[in-house]
Write an enzyme that holds these catalytic residues in place. Structure first.
Site, PDB file in Angstrom:
ATOM      1  N   HIS A 247       0.838  -1.208   0.000  1.00 26.81           N
ATOM      2  CA  HIS A 247       0.000   0.000   0.000  1.00 26.81           C
ATOM      3  C   HIS A 247       0.871   1.255   0.000  1.00 26.81           C
ATOM      4  O   HIS A 247       0.822   2.079   0.921  1.00 26.81           O
ATOM      5  CB  HIS A 247      -0.950  -0.013   1.205  1.00 26.81           C
ATOM      6  CG  HIS A 247      -1.985  -1.093   1.130  1.00 26.81           C
ATOM      7  ND1 HIS A 247      -1.836  -2.313   1.753  1.00 26.81           N
ATOM      8  CD2 HIS A 247      -3.183  -1.135   0.490  1.00 26.81           C
ATOM      9  CE1 HIS A 247      -2.901  -3.066   1.506  1.00 26.81           C
ATOM     10  NE2 HIS A 247      -3.727  -2.394   0.745  1.00 26.81           N
ATOM     11  N   PHE A 249       3.217   4.325  -2.639  1.00 28.11           N
ATOM     12  CA  PHE A 249       2.960   5.323  -3.677  1.00 28.11           C
ATOM     13  C   PHE A 249       2.765   4.684  -5.045  1.00 28.11           C
ATOM     14  O   PHE A 249       1.951   5.147  -5.854  1.00 28.11           O
ATOM     15  CB  PHE A 249       4.114   6.328  -3.704  1.00 28.11           C
ATOM     16  CG  PHE A 249       3.917   7.457  -4.681  1.00 28.11           C
ATOM     17  CD1 PHE A 249       2.825   8.318  -4.564  1.00 28.11           C
ATOM     18  CD2 PHE A 249       4.814   7.659  -5.719  1.00 28.11           C
ATOM     19  CE1 PHE A 249       2.637   9.361  -5.469  1.00 28.11           C
ATOM     20  CE2 PHE A 249       4.633   8.703  -6.621  1.00 28.11           C
ATOM     21  CZ  PHE A 249       3.541   9.555  -6.497  1.00 28.11           C
ATOM     22  N   HIS A 251       1.416   1.785  -5.610  1.00 33.11           N
ATOM     23  CA  HIS A 251       0.051   1.239  -5.616  1.00 33.11           C
ATOM     24  C   HIS A 251      -0.950   2.361  -5.899  1.00 33.11           C
ATOM     25  O   HIS A 251      -1.881   2.202  -6.683  1.00 33.11           O
ATOM     26  CB  HIS A 251      -0.248   0.576  -4.268  1.00 33.11           C
ATOM     27  CG  HIS A 251      -1.690   0.260  -4.045  1.00 33.11           C
ATOM     28  ND1 HIS A 251      -2.348  -0.796  -4.634  1.00 33.11           N
ATOM     29  CD2 HIS A 251      -2.631   0.895  -3.291  1.00 33.11           C
ATOM     30  CE1 HIS A 251      -3.605  -0.823  -4.253  1.00 33.11           C
ATOM     31  NE2 HIS A 251      -3.801   0.194  -3.443  1.00 33.11           N
ATOM     32  N   HIS A 306      -6.363   7.404  -2.028  1.00 31.65           N
ATOM     33  CA  HIS A 306      -7.194   6.404  -1.358  1.00 31.65           C
ATOM     34  C   HIS A 306      -6.493   5.568  -0.285  1.00 31.65           C
ATOM     35  O   HIS A 306      -7.147   4.954   0.554  1.00 31.65           O
ATOM     36  CB  HIS A 306      -7.807   5.452  -2.399  1.00 31.65           C
ATOM     37  CG  HIS A 306      -6.901   4.342  -2.822  1.00 31.65           C
ATOM     38  ND1 HIS A 306      -5.843   4.531  -3.685  1.00 31.65           N
ATOM     39  CD2 HIS A 306      -6.875   3.033  -2.478  1.00 31.65           C
ATOM     40  CE1 HIS A 306      -5.221   3.384  -3.862  1.00 31.65           C
ATOM     41  NE2 HIS A 306      -5.821   2.454  -3.150  1.00 31.65           N
ATOM     42  N   ASP A 416      -9.004  -0.491  -7.485  1.00 34.79           N
ATOM     43  CA  ASP A 416      -8.219  -0.809  -6.295  1.00 34.79           C
ATOM     44  C   ASP A 416      -7.756  -2.261  -6.275  1.00 34.79           C
ATOM     45  O   ASP A 416      -6.694  -2.572  -5.727  1.00 34.79           O
ATOM     46  CB  ASP A 416      -9.052  -0.500  -5.046  1.00 34.79           C
ATOM     47  CG  ASP A 416      -8.222  -0.507  -3.772  1.00 34.79           C
ATOM     48  OD1 ASP A 416      -6.991  -0.418  -3.864  1.00 34.79           O
ATOM     49  OD2 ASP A 416      -8.809  -0.608  -2.684  1.00 34.79           O
TER      50      ASP A 416
END
Length: 557
Positions: A247, A249, A251, A306, A416
């Site tokens: 999780h 940058f 991603h 997010h 996502d």
């Protein structure tokens, strides 16, 4: 046969490559790899005379000896003999020797001298320098999770969670230097496809690509976003993503990019990964003609923000460990609420508020939309949101705000978790990163006496088993519902996901066969040992001669 000639330099040496016009993309890349004398895991970059990165593909524009491209090897496999020779030593060998020395001293002296600690510190420092990029597979420093090794990856444990000031300043300087450069049309089109390969790009380059997304969707002009404010916003976003395996940058970039993929043919183009996902979906589904620009701005910015300040531990851990976030948000989507809060902390600063020139009503609409989108990424809400989308799908109306709100939540959810819609060479390293993060969490849960999240337990989960159920019961049902609204997605995201399911199903079967073969071999070895032991006992008994008879041991017929 008609051919194409490309002139370029390698380490200042003039070279040329000639290949047929219909040459496969991989053959072209192998040709340049050979010219650079690069290994299979090395990363190449090709620059045009203006200094812009261009894609190595059959579509390269022919040039002349006077306008040569420049080819560079920007990363090398640290296990290679060439790199070991260049360094003057082998890092793994040095570590082993150091460990042996430490054990010997510990046995003889009873304690480890300070000089050994200093040597260990120097080795760790050197390894950390090698790990100063987000993805380490090309360095050979990622553990292979399929081998069952339980040693935690050095990536997660050796880098500080937060980015250092020096690290941020270095990336910011590179970004500002590159931000005014023109990105080629080929890269812009490549950015709109689901095949985009994120592993080719450094953090500063990723920020440039994000800037391109805001520009090409006309957000700069439509919403009066000053370039220096956008650059500051993107840098602050980069700064607030942490050094964790998944999780991070990159991603964030992948999710954003998938949101805006286009219908451009990808037959001869291979591209980078995740932020691209939101960007890609916007182009693929032609949303620019179906939704307001402000809705597209909400989706893209939500994708960018997010997972801000994610620490690598999911909501279940936050709640069970009673962390500050869980207490602050009353166990309700603690991570997603935190991501939103950090996003608006950035946007509250005048120097990084890309919405500062908008009227209050538009700002409120954007804030409401971003919060809805980011909160929708909490997977505990997956069935709720998917069922709501399925209920409105038969009569979906783009003029209906409630319908659009649900669609925006679905799109960010798809972006996502859509790594498996990418080529396997892009998607599989992401799975390794995710499992790395999962296993780290389950290790901590065991150490702290917390409930262990079942799908994160390294003792129970394998790479294929982690994917087959997820793809079959989460990814495909979600993607197929979205494809009911946008049939073009069948080819672009559903077909690749089905192939990924087949790939991991076969891998799971292979692992099971290997497990059974190993068990059979072990059983056979044990049986052989038992038989040898029995034979040895019988031989020993025979060598002792007949047992002498005794008065009480004589039988008569």
């Amino acid at each position: 046969m008609e051919t194409k000639i490309i002139y370029f330099t390698m380490n200042g040496r003039p070279e040329q490559a000639e290949f047929p016009l219909d040459c496969p993309a991989q053959d072209v890349k192998d040709l340049f790899r050979s010219a650079a004398e690069a290994g299979p895991h090395d990363i190449l970059k090709l620059y045009n005379p203006k200094g812009n990165i261009i894609n190595i593909s059959p579509n390269l524009e022919p040039n002349s000896p006077q306008s040569r491209y420049k080819l560079e090897v920007v990363a090398a496999d640290c296990n290679s003999a060439e790199l070991a020779g260049a360094l003057g030593f082998d890092l793994s060998s040095m570590e082993k020797r150091l460990q042996d020395l430490e054990k010997k001293i510990l046995i003889e002296a009873g304690e480890t001298p300070a000089v050994v600690y200093e040597m260990k510190k120097q080795v760790d420092s050197f390894r950390e320098k090698l790990e100063s990029v987000e993805h380490l597979s090309w360095l050979g420093l990622f553990k292979d999770l399929s081998e069952g090794t339980h040693k935690p990856s050095p990536f997660y444990h050796k880098r500080t969670l937060r980015k250092t000031r020096e690290e941020c300043e270095h990336v910011q300087e590179k970004f500002l230097q590159m931000s005014s450069l023109e990105v080629s049309e080929e890269v812009r089109q490549y950015l709109k496809t689901p095949n985009f390969d994120n592993w080719q790009w450094e953090d500063a380059e990723i920020m440039v690509l994000l800037q391109v997304m805001y520009t090409d969707l006309d957000f700069i002009a439509t919403f009066t976003i000053e370039s220096d404010i956008l650059q500051r916003f993107l840098f602050e976003v980069y700064r607030r993503y942490n050094n964790i395996p998944f999780h991070n940058f990159k991603h964030c970039f992948c999710v954003t990019q998938m949101t805006v993929c286009s219908r451009t043919s990808t037959a001869s183009i291979v591209l980078p990964c995740f932020l691209e996902q939101m960007y890609g979906l916007i182009w693929l589904t032609d949303l620019r003609r179906k939704m307001d620009g402000i809705d597209l701005l909400i989706m893209l910015t939500s994708a960018v923000c997010h997972d801000l300040d994610h620490t690598g531990y999911n909501n279940a851990y936050q709640i069970n460990a009673r962390t500050e976030l869980a207490l602050r948000y009353n166990d309700i989507s603690p991570l997603e609420n935190h991501h939103c809060a950090v996003a608006f902390e950035i946007l509250e600063k005048t120097e990084s508020n890309i919405f500062r020139n908008l009227p209050m009503d538009q700002y409120k609409r954007i804030r409401e939309g971003i919060i809805k989108c980011i909160l929708a990424t909490d997977m505990t809400r997956h069935n709720e949101i998917l069922n709501k989308f399925k209920s409105i799908l038969p009569a979906f109306d783009f003029a209906n705000k409630d319908h659009k709100d649900v669609l925006m939540m679905i799109l960010i959810k798809v972006s996502d978790i859509s790594n498996e819609a990418r080529p396997m060479e892009v998607a599989e390293p992401w799975l390794d990163c995710l499992l790395q993060e999962f296993f780290n969490q389950s290790d901590v849960e065991k150490l702290e006496g917390l409930p262990v999240t079942p799908f994160m337990d390294r003792d129970k989960v394998t790479k294929p088993s982690s994917q087959t159920g997820f793809i079959r019961f989460v990814l495909l049902p979600l993607f197929m519902e979205l494809a009911n609204l946008f049939p073009c997605l069948e080819q672009h995201i559903i077909d690749p996901v089905r192939k990924a399911l087949d790939y991991y199903t076969e891998m799971e079967k292979a692992l099971e066969r290997e497990k059974q073969n190993r068990a059979q071999s072990e059983n056979a070895a044990k049986s052989k040992e038992t038989a040898v032991g029995m034979q040895s006992s019988a031989d020993s008994h025979s060598d002792a001669g007949p047992e002498p008879s005794t008065p009480g041991n004589t039988f008569k017929d």
